[in-house]
Design a protein around this motif. Structure first.
Motif, PDB file in Angstrom:
ATOM      1  N   ASN A  60      -3.927  -1.145   2.432  1.00 30.37           N
ATOM      2  CA  ASN A  60      -3.576  -2.383   1.861  1.00 30.37           C
ATOM      3  C   ASN A  60      -3.889  -2.005   0.477  1.00 30.37           C
ATOM      4  OD1 ASN A  60      -3.074  -3.659   4.589  1.00 30.37           O
ATOM      5  ND2 ASN A  60      -5.416  -3.983   4.774  1.00 30.37           N
ATOM      6  N   ARG A  61      -2.588  -2.094  -0.400  1.00 26.60           N
ATOM      7  CA  ARG A  61      -2.573  -2.074  -1.826  1.00 26.60           C
ATOM      8  C   ARG A  61      -2.588  -3.610  -2.538  1.00 26.60           C
ATOM      9  NH1 ARG A  61      -0.861   2.218  -4.491  1.00 26.60           N
ATOM     10  NH2 ARG A  61       0.804   1.109  -5.574  1.00 26.60           N
ATOM     11  N   THR A  62      -3.294  -3.753  -3.208  1.00 25.55           N
ATOM     12  CA  THR A  62      -3.246  -4.913  -4.130  1.00 25.55           C
ATOM     13  C   THR A  62      -3.111  -4.638  -5.530  1.00 25.55           C
ATOM     14  OG1 THR A  62      -4.613  -6.357  -2.621  1.00 25.55           O
ATOM     15  CG2 THR A  62      -4.415  -7.191  -4.638  1.00 25.55           C
ATOM     16  N   LEU A  63      -1.829  -4.768  -6.104  1.00 24.35           N
ATOM     17  CA  LEU A  63      -1.469  -4.490  -7.375  1.00 24.35           C
ATOM     18  C   LEU A  63      -1.863  -5.712  -8.379  1.00 24.35           C
ATOM     19  CD1 LEU A  63       2.039  -3.231  -6.623  1.00 24.35           C
ATOM     20  CD2 LEU A  63      -0.127  -1.770  -6.884  1.00 24.35           C
ATOM     21  N   ILE A 120      -0.739 -10.478 -12.544  1.00 24.34           N
ATOM     22  CA  ILE A 120      -0.237 -11.196 -11.627  1.00 24.34           C
ATOM     23  C   ILE A 120      -0.355 -10.233 -10.135  1.00 24.34           C
ATOM     24  CG2 ILE A 120       1.643 -12.283 -10.244  1.00 24.34           C
ATOM     25  CD1 ILE A 120       0.893 -13.826 -12.772  1.00 24.34           C
ATOM     26  N   THR A 121      -0.885 -10.767  -9.111  1.00 23.81           N
ATOM     27  CA  THR A 121      -1.496  -9.849  -8.012  1.00 23.81           C
ATOM     28  C   THR A 121      -0.018  -9.900  -6.913  1.00 23.81           C
ATOM     29  OG1 THR A 121      -2.303 -11.775  -6.639  1.00 23.81           O
ATOM     30  CG2 THR A 121      -3.720 -10.526  -8.203  1.00 23.81           C
ATOM     31  N   LYS A 122      -0.039  -8.659  -6.463  1.00 25.33           N
ATOM     32  CA  LYS A 122       1.136  -8.289  -5.587  1.00 25.33           C
ATOM     33  C   LYS A 122       0.519  -7.629  -4.138  1.00 25.33           C
ATOM     34  CE  LYS A 122       5.435  -6.248  -4.824  1.00 25.33           C
ATOM     35  NZ  LYS A 122       6.747  -5.577  -5.645  1.00 25.33           N
ATOM     36  N   VAL A 123       0.453  -7.983  -3.240  1.00 24.02           N
ATOM     37  CA  VAL A 123       0.022  -7.190  -2.031  1.00 24.02           C
ATOM     38  C   VAL A 123       1.023  -6.311  -1.248  1.00 24.02           C
ATOM     39  CG1 VAL A 123      -1.459  -7.198   0.122  1.00 24.02           C
ATOM     40  CG2 VAL A 123      -2.040  -8.827  -1.878  1.00 24.02           C
ATOM     41  N   GLU A 124       0.623  -5.019  -0.915  1.00 25.85           N
ATOM     42  CA  GLU A 124       1.570  -4.389  -0.134  1.00 25.85           C
ATOM     43  C   GLU A 124       0.948  -3.558   0.851  1.00 25.85           C
ATOM     44  OE1 GLU A 124       3.199  -1.434  -3.109  1.00 25.85           O
ATOM     45  OE2 GLU A 124       4.464  -2.970  -4.138  1.00 25.85           O
ATOM     46  N   ASN A 125       1.424  -2.950   1.858  1.00 28.68           N
ATOM     47  CA  ASN A 125       0.727  -2.340   2.970  1.00 28.68           C
ATOM     48  C   ASN A 125       1.773  -0.920   2.921  1.00 28.68           C
ATOM     49  OD1 ASN A 125       0.732  -0.998   5.813  1.00 28.68           O
ATOM     50  ND2 ASN A 125      -0.997  -2.510   5.525  1.00 28.68           N
ATOM     51  N   GLU A 126       1.228   0.275   2.496  1.00 30.58           N
ATOM     52  CA  GLU A 126       1.784   1.522   2.607  1.00 30.58           C
ATOM     53  C   GLU A 126       1.144   2.562   3.381  1.00 30.58           C
ATOM     54  OE1 GLU A 126       3.827   3.721  -1.129  1.00 30.58           O
ATOM     55  OE2 GLU A 126       1.704   3.617  -1.316  1.00 30.58           O
ATOM     56  N   GLY A 151       0.169 -13.386  -5.023  1.00 28.20           N
ATOM     57  CA  GLY A 151       0.450 -14.410  -5.792  1.00 28.20           C
ATOM     58  C   GLY A 151      -0.421 -15.033  -6.901  1.00 28.20           C
ATOM     59  N   MET A 152      -1.748 -14.558  -6.856  1.00 26.59           N
ATOM     60  CA  MET A 152      -2.673 -15.181  -7.825  1.00 26.59           C
ATOM     61  C   MET A 152      -2.370 -14.573  -9.496  1.00 26.59           C
ATOM     62  SD  MET A 152      -6.220 -14.455  -5.832  1.00 26.59           S
ATOM     63  CE  MET A 152      -7.221 -15.659  -6.795  1.00 26.59           C
ATOM     64  N   LYS A 153      -2.971 -15.283 -10.325  1.00 22.71           N
ATOM     65  CA  LYS A 153      -2.884 -15.302 -11.805  1.00 22.71           C
ATOM     66  C   LYS A 153      -4.153 -15.074 -12.045  1.00 22.71           C
ATOM     67  CE  LYS A 153       0.109 -17.283 -14.394  1.00 22.71           C
ATOM     68  NZ  LYS A 153       0.822 -18.340 -15.215  1.00 22.71           N
ATOM     69  N   TYR A 212      -3.420  -2.318 -12.839  1.00 22.12           N
ATOM     70  CA  TYR A 212      -4.652  -1.635 -11.926  1.00 22.12           C
ATOM     71  C   TYR A 212      -3.876  -2.041 -10.391  1.00 22.12           C
ATOM     72  CZ  TYR A 212      -7.073  -1.802 -16.423  1.00 22.12           C
ATOM     73  OH  TYR A 212      -7.172  -1.828 -17.638  1.00 22.12           O
ATOM     74  N   VAL A 213      -4.811  -1.365  -9.626  1.00 25.07           N
ATOM     75  CA  VAL A 213      -4.560  -1.369  -8.062  1.00 25.07           C
ATOM     76  C   VAL A 213      -5.856  -1.169  -7.283  1.00 25.07           C
ATOM     77  CG1 VAL A 213      -3.974   0.976  -7.926  1.00 25.07           C
ATOM     78  CG2 VAL A 213      -3.043  -0.229  -6.307  1.00 25.07           C
ATOM     79  N   TYR A 214      -5.885  -2.125  -6.335  1.00 26.07           N
ATOM     80  CA  TYR A 214      -6.973  -1.960  -5.163  1.00 26.07           C
ATOM     81  C   TYR A 214      -6.592  -1.112  -4.120  1.00 26.07           C
ATOM     82  CZ  TYR A 214      -9.958  -5.685  -7.649  1.00 26.07           C
ATOM     83  OH  TYR A 214     -10.466  -6.373  -8.519  1.00 26.07           O
ATOM     84  N   ASN A 215      -7.162  -0.327  -3.434  1.00 26.40           N
ATOM     85  CA  ASN A 215      -6.494   0.423  -2.292  1.00 26.40           C
ATOM     86  C   ASN A 215      -7.727   0.149  -1.313  1.00 26.40           C
ATOM     87  OD1 ASN A 215      -3.960   1.921  -2.551  1.00 26.40           O
ATOM     88  ND2 ASN A 215      -5.107   2.391  -4.366  1.00 26.40           N
ATOM     89  N   GLU A 216      -7.426  -0.400   0.162  1.00 28.25           N
ATOM     90  CA  GLU A 216      -8.265  -0.448   1.106  1.00 28.25           C
ATOM     91  C   GLU A 216      -7.652   0.595   2.068  1.00 28.25           C
ATOM     92  OE1 GLU A 216     -10.902  -4.479   1.270  1.00 28.25           O
ATOM     93  OE2 GLU A 216      -8.822  -4.706   1.607  1.00 28.25           O
ATOM     94  N   PHE A 217      -8.216   1.523   2.731  1.00 29.49           N
ATOM     95  CA  PHE A 217      -7.821   2.166   3.981  1.00 29.49           C
ATOM     96  C   PHE A 217      -8.913   3.007   4.748  1.00 29.49           C
ATOM     97  CE2 PHE A 217      -8.354   4.779  -0.103  1.00 29.49           C
ATOM     98  CZ  PHE A 217      -8.757   5.915   0.294  1.00 29.49           C
TER      99      PHE A 217
END
Length: 281
Positions: A158-161, A148-154, A130-132, A172-177
């Motif tokens: 952990n994906r942060t869009l 705008i950030t959106k966090v998902e778990n797939e 929810g960050m800008k 862009y996208v961050y992935n932590e796995f």
């Protein structure tokens, strides 16, 4: 999840003519682990925040308490010991204490803060949901861009869009796995593509090396890269950030990531500023 990582060609940034002005070695010399207003130190068990003016006291030989001075509302103090006498006493060092009461709040450091005492980072350097975030330049463009950030778990990742308002694709996208080999990894790249800026393994330990993973076709390539700092204080246009992680990739790009915010700055191998966070909320 990004399946393969290739070097991202940053288009048009050279034409911008912006050069980096930050001295990395000077930043890396800052080794304080900040926790609110105070520095977290070895042997510290917690901290107190003064909610209303209260007395700093000493314990007399007969167990009675005598006032040393008044601690002011809003101040924070490191706590090293705790005594159960006199309703509870938090030891602030130098044989001085503050009584447990509703006039103060006691907290213990998080595991991530304690890890930073050893200059280790095991996560927590991606943006919150929810960050800008506004960048200029913005990675692949020499212009200002808002995300705008959106966090998902797939599939356990952990994906942060970083999405572009009004667009269904892009960003862009961050992935932590954790990989099949048990390695904990953080990646950052262009969403909906196989273009990646970095793919590095945790933990990130200041002054030591970690592994960067790249791909040439189907061939997996591993480089050892330097973690310059995990505890720096860095100022960009968006503000000043503490406990910033700084590392340099095999391709020569230097990344600055702040806890809970992600990349605040990126410098190319040629010293050109390729990304800077100019505002966030």
């Amino acid at each position: 999840m990004i399946k393969k990582m290739i070097k991202l060609v940053l288009v048009g940034v050279l034409a911008l003519g912006i050069t980096a002005t930050v001295n990395i070695s000077a930043e890396a010399a800052t080794h304080k682990v900040m926790w609110g207003k105070t520095e977290l130190k070895a042997g510290q068990i917690g901290k107190v925040t003064i909610l209303a003016d209260t007395d700093l006291v000493k314990i007399g030989s007969n167990g009675s308490l005598s006032k040393v001075r008044t601690l002011k509302k809003g101040d924070e103090y490191r706590v090293y010991t705790y005594k159960g006498s006199n309703g509870g006493l938090y030891g602030l060092g130098a044989s001085s204490f503050v009584q447990k009461s509703t006039k103060l709040k006691y907290e213990t450091p998080s595991k991530s803060k304690l890890a930073l005492l050893n200059k280790e980072v095991h996560g927590g350097i991606t943006p919150k949901a929810g960050m800008k975030l506004t960048y200029s330049p913005s990675f692949t463009e020499p212009t200002k861009r808002e995300f705008i950030t959106k966090v998902e778990n797939e599939f356990g990742a952990n994906r942060t869009l970083l999405t572009i308002p009004g667009q269904e694709i892009g960003g862009y996208v961050y992935n932590e796995f954790t990989s099949d080999e048990g390695d904990s990894t953080i990646t950052f790249g262009v969403n909906y593509t196989d273009w990646g800026l970095f793919n590095v393994q945790y933990p990130l330990i200041e002054g030591k090396q970690t592994k960067e993973i790249d791909y040439d076709g189907n061939d997996r390539i591993i480089y050892n890269i330097n973690v310059i700092s995990t505890t720096s204080t860095v100022t960009v246009k968006a503000g000043t950030f503490q406990n910033v992680v700084i590392f340099k990739t095999n391709a020569g790009y230097t990344y600055y990531l702040a806890p809970g915010v992600g990349i605040i700055k990126m410098i190319g191998s040629d010293g050109i500023l390729d990304a800077e966070l100019i505002s966030f909320k």
